[in-house]
Design a protein around this motif. Structure first.
Motif, PDB file in Angstrom:
ATOM      1  N   CYS A   1     -74.362  35.517 -33.334  1.00  0.00           N
ATOM      2  CA  CYS A   1     -73.995  35.276 -31.939  1.00  0.00           C
ATOM      3  C   CYS A   1     -74.852  36.156 -31.036  1.00  0.00           C
ATOM      4  N   LEU A   2     -76.139  36.126 -31.298  1.00  0.00           N
ATOM      5  CA  LEU A   2     -77.082  36.845 -30.453  1.00  0.00           C
ATOM      6  C   LEU A   2     -77.204  36.143 -29.105  1.00  0.00           C
ATOM      7  N   SER A   3     -77.811  36.801 -28.152  1.00  0.00           N
ATOM      8  CA  SER A   3     -77.838  36.263 -26.789  1.00  0.00           C
ATOM      9  C   SER A   3     -78.763  35.071 -26.636  1.00  0.00           C
ATOM     10  N   GLY A   4     -79.796  34.960 -27.455  1.00  0.00           N
ATOM     11  CA  GLY A   4     -80.759  33.876 -27.323  1.00  0.00           C
ATOM     12  C   GLY A   4     -80.675  32.871 -28.460  1.00  0.00           C
ATOM     13  N   ASP A   5     -80.817  31.573 -28.122  1.00  0.00           N
ATOM     14  CA  ASP A   5     -80.801  30.540 -29.160  1.00  0.00           C
ATOM     15  C   ASP A   5     -81.940  30.718 -30.152  1.00  0.00           C
ATOM     16  N   THR A   6     -83.094  31.194 -29.661  1.00  0.00           N
ATOM     17  CA  THR A   6     -84.235  31.387 -30.548  1.00  0.00           C
ATOM     18  C   THR A   6     -83.923  32.414 -31.624  1.00  0.00           C
ATOM     19  N   ASP A   7     -83.305  33.510 -31.233  1.00  0.00           N
ATOM     20  CA  ASP A   7     -82.939  34.541 -32.217  1.00  0.00           C
ATOM     21  C   ASP A   7     -81.904  34.019 -33.200  1.00  0.00           C
ATOM     22  N   ASN A   8     -80.913  33.282 -32.712  1.00  0.00           N
ATOM     23  CA  ASN A   8     -79.898  32.727 -33.607  1.00  0.00           C
ATOM     24  C   ASN A   8     -80.512  31.738 -34.585  1.00  0.00           C
ATOM     25  N   LEU A   9     -81.453  30.933 -34.103  1.00  0.00           N
ATOM     26  CA  LEU A   9     -82.131  29.979 -34.973  1.00  0.00           C
ATOM     27  C   LEU A   9     -82.919  30.701 -36.064  1.00  0.00           C
ATOM     28  N   TYR A  10     -83.593  31.776 -35.688  1.00  0.00           N
ATOM     29  CA  TYR A  10     -84.379  32.553 -36.647  1.00  0.00           C
ATOM     30  C   TYR A  10     -83.473  33.179 -37.704  1.00  0.00           C
ATOM     31  N   VAL A  11     -82.313  33.686 -37.279  1.00  0.00           N
ATOM     32  CA  VAL A  11     -81.367  34.278 -38.227  1.00  0.00           C
ATOM     33  C   VAL A  11     -80.850  33.218 -39.197  1.00  0.00           C
ATOM     34  N   CYS A  12     -80.570  32.022 -38.698  1.00  0.00           N
ATOM     35  CA  CYS A  12     -80.107  30.931 -39.571  1.00  0.00           C
ATOM     36  C   CYS A  12     -81.135  30.617 -40.647  1.00  0.00           C
ATOM     37  N   LEU A  13     -82.397  30.499 -40.249  1.00  0.00           N
ATOM     38  CA  LEU A  13     -83.463  30.204 -41.210  1.00  0.00           C
ATOM     39  C   LEU A  13     -83.578  31.306 -42.260  1.00  0.00           C
ATOM     40  N   SER A  14     -83.579  32.549 -41.815  1.00  0.00           N
ATOM     41  CA  SER A  14     -83.724  33.665 -42.756  1.00  0.00           C
ATOM     42  C   SER A  14     -82.517  33.771 -43.678  1.00  0.00           C
ATOM     43  N   ALA A  15     -81.322  33.630 -43.111  1.00  0.00           N
ATOM     44  CA  ALA A  15     -80.109  33.767 -43.911  1.00  0.00           C
ATOM     45  C   ALA A  15     -80.001  32.668 -44.955  1.00  0.00           C
ATOM     46  N   ARG A  16     -80.330  31.428 -44.578  1.00  0.00           N
ATOM     47  CA  ARG A  16     -80.256  30.332 -45.543  1.00  0.00           C
ATOM     48  C   ARG A  16     -81.272  30.501 -46.665  1.00  0.00           C
ATOM     49  N   HIS A  17     -82.434  31.058 -46.330  1.00  0.00           N
ATOM     50  CA  HIS A  17     -83.451  31.298 -47.359  1.00  0.00           C
ATOM     51  C   HIS A  17     -83.015  32.412 -48.316  1.00  0.00           C
ATOM     52  N   LEU A  18     -82.375  33.452 -47.777  1.00  0.00           N
ATOM     53  CA  LEU A  18     -81.985  34.592 -48.608  1.00  0.00           C
ATOM     54  C   LEU A  18     -80.741  34.312 -49.439  1.00  0.00           C
ATOM     55  N   ASN A  19     -79.855  33.437 -48.950  1.00  0.00           N
ATOM     56  CA  ASN A  19     -78.628  33.120 -49.685  1.00  0.00           C
ATOM     57  C   ASN A  19     -78.274  31.656 -49.451  1.00  0.00           C
ATOM     58  N   PRO A  20     -78.676  30.762 -50.353  1.00  0.00           N
ATOM     59  CA  PRO A  20     -78.421  29.327 -50.159  1.00  0.00           C
ATOM     60  C   PRO A  20     -76.938  28.968 -50.112  1.00  0.00           C
ATOM     61  N   ASP A  21     -76.070  29.802 -50.699  1.00  0.00           N
ATOM     62  CA  ASP A  21     -74.636  29.484 -50.748  1.00  0.00           C
ATOM     63  C   ASP A  21     -73.848  30.095 -49.595  1.00  0.00           C
ATOM     64  N   LEU A  22     -74.521  30.756 -48.685  1.00  0.00           N
ATOM     65  CA  LEU A  22     -73.853  31.458 -47.595  1.00  0.00           C
ATOM     66  C   LEU A  22     -73.260  30.479 -46.581  1.00  0.00           C
ATOM     67  N   VAL A  23     -72.062  30.789 -46.080  1.00  0.00           N
ATOM     68  CA  VAL A  23     -71.475  30.036 -44.970  1.00  0.00           C
ATOM     69  C   VAL A  23     -71.990  30.659 -43.673  1.00  0.00           C
ATOM     70  N   ILE A  24     -72.680  29.856 -42.869  1.00  0.00           N
ATOM     71  CA  ILE A  24     -73.316  30.364 -41.652  1.00  0.00           C
ATOM     72  C   ILE A  24     -72.658  29.719 -40.433  1.00  0.00           C
ATOM     73  N   VAL A  25     -72.221  30.569 -39.507  1.00  0.00           N
ATOM     74  CA  VAL A  25     -71.662  30.120 -38.232  1.00  0.00           C
ATOM     75  C   VAL A  25     -72.594  30.626 -37.133  1.00  0.00           C
ATOM     76  N   ALA A  26     -73.099  29.711 -36.318  1.00  0.00           N
ATOM     77  CA  ALA A  26     -74.093  30.070 -35.303  1.00  0.00           C
ATOM     78  C   ALA A  26     -73.593  29.722 -33.916  1.00  0.00           C
ATOM     79  N   ARG A  27     -74.035  30.511 -32.957  1.00  0.00           N
ATOM     80  CA  ARG A  27     -73.757  30.235 -31.553  1.00  0.00           C
ATOM     81  C   ARG A  27     -74.948  29.498 -30.951  1.00  0.00           C
ATOM     82  N   ALA A  28     -74.674  28.491 -30.138  1.00  0.00           N
ATOM     83  CA  ALA A  28     -75.733  27.734 -29.468  1.00  0.00           C
ATOM     84  C   ALA A  28     -75.277  27.385 -28.062  1.00  0.00           C
ATOM     85  N   GLU A  29     -76.233  27.244 -27.162  1.00  0.00           N
ATOM     86  CA  GLU A  29     -75.909  26.978 -25.760  1.00  0.00           C
ATOM     87  C   GLU A  29     -75.972  25.496 -25.387  1.00  0.00           C
ATOM     88  N   GLY A  30     -76.930  24.759 -25.930  1.00  0.00           N
ATOM     89  CA  GLY A  30     -77.112  23.361 -25.537  1.00  0.00           C
ATOM     90  C   GLY A  30     -77.022  22.412 -26.711  1.00  0.00           C
TER      91      GLY A  30
END
Length: 337
Positions: free
Chosen positions: A181-210
């Protein structure tokens, strides 16, 4: 405290006493007026190297040497106090970071929260209320200080959540979920990509504006995407269109300072209710909880069976969604686990 009050008071008192004694000495030995005596004492104590106010006698030179030695001693003590305070401050931060790293290295099935803004702080409070282990990643020192004033024992990694090294330090390969839930969508998107690569079984909840950001978050690996704007608009519309239902949901929502809310329990492999129907499981009689939905194992999150009939068979891995308080939910998890 960074500075110890007693030591500061001692050094200040030493300089005041030395200044008074030095001025009295110049006035008595050289016969100068009080202004010249005070000025000569100050420039001698501070060792600034200015020329003497008046030519000094032999006794005056001895006295200047004495005052200069006292001034250098006081300055040395003052700089030593500042150095000790800086070392103490840095050691405190280092100790806190080392303690956090050791605690995180022992954590399993925890939640990683990226971002300590308003949404991140609320997520942290909800996880604390639910007694769920978590670690927060944020690099905003002011936000971290504000959070620690409310929750002194919160585990915080003070770094950039978009870096793989930081996510690994937070134990992402052992975590069960991540909230970005970082302030920018770009940062949240980057975290999603990195987290999914590091742990394929992880449950990821992301914040988005649009809307476009929501789709991109899902393609980047987010299991759930929350848009504060969309969620707020839906809630406002619900209050206007279905006020009674909205009031009920507002009372039962987490964070309302009431213990009753929607929660779930997962049927265990050796559970006494595994293979039984809802009617035979008699969850209401055993726990006092009302089953409002069931999600079968292997189905997507949105494929929830609402108001399940009594002949619904409970299998290991199924999620039973109920409405009740924390004590009842704990009893249910023991009953079906």
């Amino acid at each position: 405290m960074i500075f110890r009050g007693s030591q500061v008071r001692m050094i200040v008192a030493f300089f005041i006493a030395l200044t008074l004694v030095g001025a009295v000495g110049y006035h008595w030995i050289e016969g100068w007026n009080w202004a010249d005596s005070f000025y000569m004492t100050v420039i001698t104590i501070t060792a600034v190297g200015y020329h003497e106010v008046h030519p000094l006698s032999q006794a005056g030179r001895y006295w200047t040497t004495f005052v200069l030695a006292g001034g250098l001693t006081g300055l040395a003590a003052w700089f030593a106090l500042i150095t000790a305070a800086m070392v103490r401050m840095d050691l405190g931060n280092q100790y806190r970071r080392r303690k956090t790293r050791k605690e995180v290295s022992r954590m399993r099935d925890h939640v990683i929260v990226c971002g300590g803004g308003r949404m991140g702080v609320q997520v942290v409070h909800e996880l604390q209320d639910a007694r769920q282990p978590f670690v927060l990643i944020d690099r905003d020192e002011e936000a971290i200080r504000s959070l620690r004033r409310v929750s002194p024992d919160v585990r915080v990694i003070e770094d950039d959540a978009t870096r793989d090294r930081v996510l690994e330090e937070a134990g992402i390969k052992r975590a069960r979920a991540l909230v970005t839930c970082l302030s920018g969508d770009t940062d949240n998107l980057y975290v999603c990509l990195s987290a999914r690569h590091l742990n394929p079984d992880l449950v990821i909840v992301a914040r988005a504006e649009g809307d476009r950001a929501i789709d991109k978050m899902r393609r980047a690996g987010a299991n759930h995407v929350v848009s504060p704007n969309v969620a707020g608009a839906v809630w406002v519309a619900s209050v206007l269109v279905r006020p009674a239902v909205a009031s009920f949901l507002d009372v039962t929502a987490p964070g309302s300072h009431l213990s009753r809310h929607l929660d779930h329990a997962t049927v265990g492999a050796g559970s006494q209710v595994a293979g039984s129907t809802l009617a035979k499981a008699r969850i209401l009689d055993a726990t006092g909880l009302l089953v409002v939905a069931v999600r079968k194992l292997g189905t997507p999150p949105e494929a929830v069976l609402l108001n399940p009939p009594g002949d619904t068979v409970l299998e290991p891995g199924d999620d039973v969604i109920v409405l009740g308080d924390d004590e009842q939910v704990a009893k249910l998890r023991e009953y079906v686990g």
